[in-house]
Design a protein around this motif. Structure first.
Motif, short mmCIF file in Angstrom:
data_model
loop_
_atom_site.label_atom_id
_atom_site.label_comp_id
_atom_site.label_asym_id
_atom_site.label_seq_id
_atom_site.Cartn_x
_atom_site.Cartn_y
_atom_site.Cartn_z
N ALA A 308 0.86 -1.18 0.00
CA ALA A 308 0.00 0.00 0.00
C ALA A 308 0.90 1.23 0.00
O ALA A 308 2.06 1.17 0.43
CB ALA A 308 -0.93 0.01 1.21
N ASP A 309 0.36 2.34 -0.48
CA ASP A 309 1.16 3.55 -0.59
C ASP A 309 1.47 4.17 0.76
O ASP A 309 2.44 4.92 0.90
CB ASP A 309 0.45 4.57 -1.48
N ASP A 310 0.65 3.89 1.77
CA ASP A 310 0.88 4.49 3.08
C ASP A 310 0.51 3.49 4.17
O ASP A 310 -0.31 2.59 3.95
CB ASP A 310 0.06 5.77 3.25
N PRO A 311 1.11 3.63 5.37
CA PRO A 311 0.84 2.69 6.46
C PRO A 311 -0.62 2.68 6.92
O PRO A 311 -1.11 1.64 7.35
CB PRO A 311 1.78 3.17 7.57
N GLY A 312 -1.31 3.81 6.84
CA GLY A 312 -2.71 3.83 7.26
C GLY A 312 -3.56 2.88 6.44
O GLY A 312 -4.40 2.15 6.97
N THR A 313 -3.34 2.89 5.12
CA THR A 313 -4.08 1.98 4.25
C THR A 313 -3.72 0.53 4.55
O THR A 313 -4.59 -0.34 4.63
CB THR A 313 -3.77 2.30 2.78
N ALA A 314 -2.41 0.26 4.70
CA ALA A 314 -1.97 -1.10 4.99
C ALA A 314 -2.51 -1.59 6.33
O ALA A 314 -2.89 -2.76 6.47
CB ALA A 314 -0.44 -1.16 4.99
N ALA A 315 -2.55 -0.71 7.33
CA ALA A 315 -3.07 -1.09 8.64
C ALA A 315 -4.54 -1.49 8.55
O ALA A 315 -4.96 -2.49 9.17
CB ALA A 315 -2.90 0.06 9.63
N GLU A 316 -5.31 -0.74 7.78
CA GLU A 316 -6.73 -1.08 7.61
C GLU A 316 -6.87 -2.44 6.94
O GLU A 316 -7.71 -3.27 7.33
CB GLU A 316 -7.42 0.00 6.79
N ILE A 317 -6.04 -2.70 5.93
CA ILE A 317 -6.10 -3.99 5.23
C ILE A 317 -5.73 -5.12 6.19
O ILE A 317 -6.42 -6.16 6.24
CB ILE A 317 -5.15 -3.98 4.02
N GLY A 318 -4.64 -4.94 6.95
CA GLY A 318 -4.22 -5.98 7.88
C GLY A 318 -5.29 -6.31 8.90
O GLY A 318 -5.57 -7.50 9.16
N MET A 319 -5.93 -5.30 9.46
CA MET A 319 -6.97 -5.55 10.45
C MET A 319 -8.20 -6.19 9.81
O MET A 319 -8.83 -7.07 10.40
CB MET A 319 -7.35 -4.25 11.15
N ARG A 320 -8.56 -5.74 8.61
CA ARG A 320 -9.72 -6.33 7.92
C ARG A 320 -9.48 -7.81 7.61
O ARG A 320 -10.41 -8.63 7.69
CB ARG A 320 -9.99 -5.57 6.63
N LEU A 321 -8.26 -8.15 7.23
CA LEU A 321 -7.94 -9.56 6.95
C LEU A 321 -8.14 -10.40 8.20
O LEU A 321 -8.75 -11.48 8.15
CB LEU A 321 -6.50 -9.69 6.44
N ILE A 322 -7.62 -9.93 9.34
CA ILE A 322 -7.78 -10.68 10.58
C ILE A 322 -9.25 -10.80 10.96
O ILE A 322 -9.74 -11.88 11.31
CB ILE A 322 -7.00 -9.99 11.72
N GLU A 323 -9.98 -9.70 10.89
CA GLU A 323 -11.39 -9.70 11.28
C GLU A 323 -12.22 -10.61 10.38
O GLU A 323 -13.13 -11.31 10.84
CB GLU A 323 -11.93 -8.28 11.24
N THR A 324 -11.92 -10.60 9.08
CA THR A 324 -12.69 -11.42 8.15
C THR A 324 -12.41 -12.90 8.35
O THR A 324 -13.32 -13.73 8.36
CB THR A 324 -12.35 -11.03 6.70
N MET A 325 -11.14 -13.24 8.53
CA MET A 325 -10.77 -14.65 8.67
C MET A 325 -11.24 -15.23 10.00
O MET A 325 -11.70 -16.38 10.06
CB MET A 325 -9.24 -14.81 8.56
N THR A 326 -11.15 -14.46 11.08
CA THR A 326 -11.59 -14.98 12.38
C THR A 326 -13.10 -15.17 12.43
O THR A 326 -13.61 -15.95 13.23
CB THR A 326 -11.16 -14.04 13.53
N GLY A 327 -13.82 -14.48 11.54
CA GLY A 327 -15.26 -14.65 11.48
C GLY A 327 -15.70 -15.83 10.64
O GLY A 327 -16.90 -16.10 10.51
N ASP A 328 -14.74 -16.56 10.06
CA ASP A 328 -15.04 -17.71 9.21
C ASP A 328 -14.54 -18.97 9.91
O ASP A 328 -13.33 -19.19 10.04
CB ASP A 328 -14.36 -17.55 7.85
N ASP A 329 -15.48 -19.81 10.37
CA ASP A 329 -15.10 -21.01 11.12
C ASP A 329 -14.35 -22.03 10.27
O ASP A 329 -13.69 -22.93 10.82
CB ASP A 329 -16.35 -21.68 11.71
N THR A 330 -14.45 -21.92 8.95
CA THR A 330 -13.77 -22.89 8.08
C THR A 330 -12.30 -22.54 7.87
O THR A 330 -11.55 -23.35 7.32
CB THR A 330 -14.46 -22.96 6.70
N MET A 331 -11.89 -21.36 8.30
CA MET A 331 -10.53 -20.89 8.06
C MET A 331 -9.65 -21.09 9.29
O MET A 331 -10.09 -20.89 10.42
CB MET A 331 -10.54 -19.41 7.69
N PRO A 332 -8.39 -21.46 9.08
CA PRO A 332 -7.46 -21.51 10.21
C PRO A 332 -7.09 -20.10 10.66
O PRO A 332 -7.48 -19.12 10.03
CB PRO A 332 -6.24 -22.24 9.63
#
Length: 428
Positions: A308-332
């Motif tokens: 990402a061009d800036d850390p703010g954008t990357a931070a949002e992506i990183g947190m969204r990835l964690i939040e999305t994956m933890t909400g899916d019981d089929t994912m490790p």
């Protein structure tokens, strides 16, 4: 498709017939020998003896010179459709040959030597182009079409016109070949495996493949061109908006997202289940990265690399990835590591210490958590996205920050010395 070793004359005289030229596969007479001193094929350089060397526009190179057309021994029409039948190699499946003809839109007419001569380029350059595109050596089989000749002419013409250096033209061929090879494999797996179930008993998948490809090909071709133009527009926009010194070496936020325990999963899951898991992970990651303004660089099965061009954008992506994956019981569980700094970009990939640091942080990140380096944390603080010290934040200021940062224990990281990671979280 590629050719034999560069620099090796494609035809050697028989010992019993000095100066004679052996026939290529299929018994068709080969092209007559040419005196190298007269600028024949053995001595051609990129663009020599062709319109490409004249500085003409690339469009002027499209039509091959009739004088360079294959000899009259080319295959004759056996299809009943007014087209020459492609010469089959021993053991080649007839339907595979028909599909190739359908997709390429032209019959096989040239050996690699004939294609190089007709395009007006040396065998050495033709060989390097074909190998860069990822095609296997084919010896001197008559397996190339008019499109192969035109591709050679275009690349050589770009070099002759001074628009590309020869090494850059090779890079263009290689990057295009690698990208489209993966795309072609993915589409073939998806469409031909998933959509060619025989509609009637007794029909084979191969028999269904031809009409399916016939219908899909023009639509997919147009869509590919559309997406490519969109991506080129986005990439050039990023370049012109950056400083000149950042055109190649740029400061970017780099992130890795890695599935935890993937090796154990490969031993426990069936192949089909594992494939579905990887596809779901890659699809989810790609969607989240794109939706919040990042760029997916590559996927590695259980891991994705994004920037990402800036850390703010990357931070949002990183947190969204964690939040999305933890909400899916089929994912490790997932772990994410990110760093901010100078990155070298080449052929759509990223390299450098910043990339290595992000990878190392990922390997030590806790389950379902995001670790960032000190430069990343400092940049978030400067942008007002997170405070560097929670002790300095009073109740009235807390709401203005999106993220929280917690310093972790300093630790040695292989190849990078001692680093102080920060645990990134979303503020309540």
């Amino acid at each position: 498709m590629s050719v034999e070793n560069a620099g090796t004359p494609p035809y050697e005289p028989h010992d019993s017939e000095p100066g004679a030229v052996p026939e290529p596969d299929g018994g068709a007479p080969a092209d007559p020998p040419v005196d190298p001193s007269a600028g024949g094929p053995a001595e051609l350089s990129a663009g020599a003896s062709s319109e490409a060397s004249s500085g003409l526009p690339i469009d002027a190179l499209d039509a091959p010179d009739p004088a360079d057309a294959p000899d009259p021994a080319d295959p004759v029409d056996t299809t009943g459709e007014g087209e020459a039948a492609d010469p089959a190699e021993p053991g080649e499946h007839p339907l595979a040959l028909r599909l190739e003809h359908l997709i390429l839109g032209a019959p096989r007419r040239y050996t690699p030597f004939q294609a190089a001569r007709t395009a007006g380029v040396s065998m050495d350059l033709a060989s390097r182009f074909w190998r860069a595109m990822g095609f296997a050596d084919i010896g001197q089989a008559r397996a190339l079409t008019e499109a192969d000749v035109l591709a050679l002419r275009r690349l050589a013409g770009l070099v002759e016109a001074g628009l590309l250096s020869e090494s850059m033209a090779i890079q263009v061929a290689r990057s295009t070949g690698q990208t489209t090879a993966r795309l072609a494999d993915w589409q073939t797996d998806s469409f031909l495996e998933g959509l060619t179930e025989p509609p009637e008993p007794g029909m084979t998948r191969a028999e269904v493949a031809y009409p399916l490809v016939e219908l899909l090909l023009p639509e997919l071709e147009e869509f590919l061109i559309y997406v490519w133009r969109r991506q080129v527009a986005a990439a050039t926009s990023r370049v012109v908006q950056s400083d000149d010194e950042e055109a190649v070496d740029r400061r970017l936020a780099v992130g890795f997202a890695d599935l935890v325990g993937f090796t154990r999963l490969t031993r426990r899951l069936e192949e089909e289940e594992l494939g579905e898991l990887v596809e779901a992970f890659e699809t989810t990651a790609a969607d989240q990265v794109a939706a919040y303004g990042g760029r997916l660089i590559k996927t590695l099965g259980d891991e994705v690399l994004f920037v990402a061009d800036d850390p703010g954008t990357a931070a949002e992506i990183g947190m969204r990835l964690i939040e999305t994956m933890t909400g899916d019981d089929t994912m490790p569980a997932l772990r994410v590591g990110m760093a901010f700094g100078t990155v070298t970009t080449r052929m759509g990939d990223v390299f450098g210490t910043t990339v290595n640091l992000a990878s190392r942080l990922t390997s030590i990140a806790p389950r379902d958590a995001v670790l960032v380096d000190g430069d990343f944390a400092e940049a978030l603080g400067e942008a007002g996205d997170a405070p560097l010290s929670e002790a300095d934040v009073d109740a009235t200021e807390a709401e203005k920050y999106r993220f929280a940062l917690q310093p972790m224990w300093r630790r040695p990281v292989r190849g990078l010395g001692v680093v102080e990671p920060w645990l990134l979280s979303r503020r309540d």
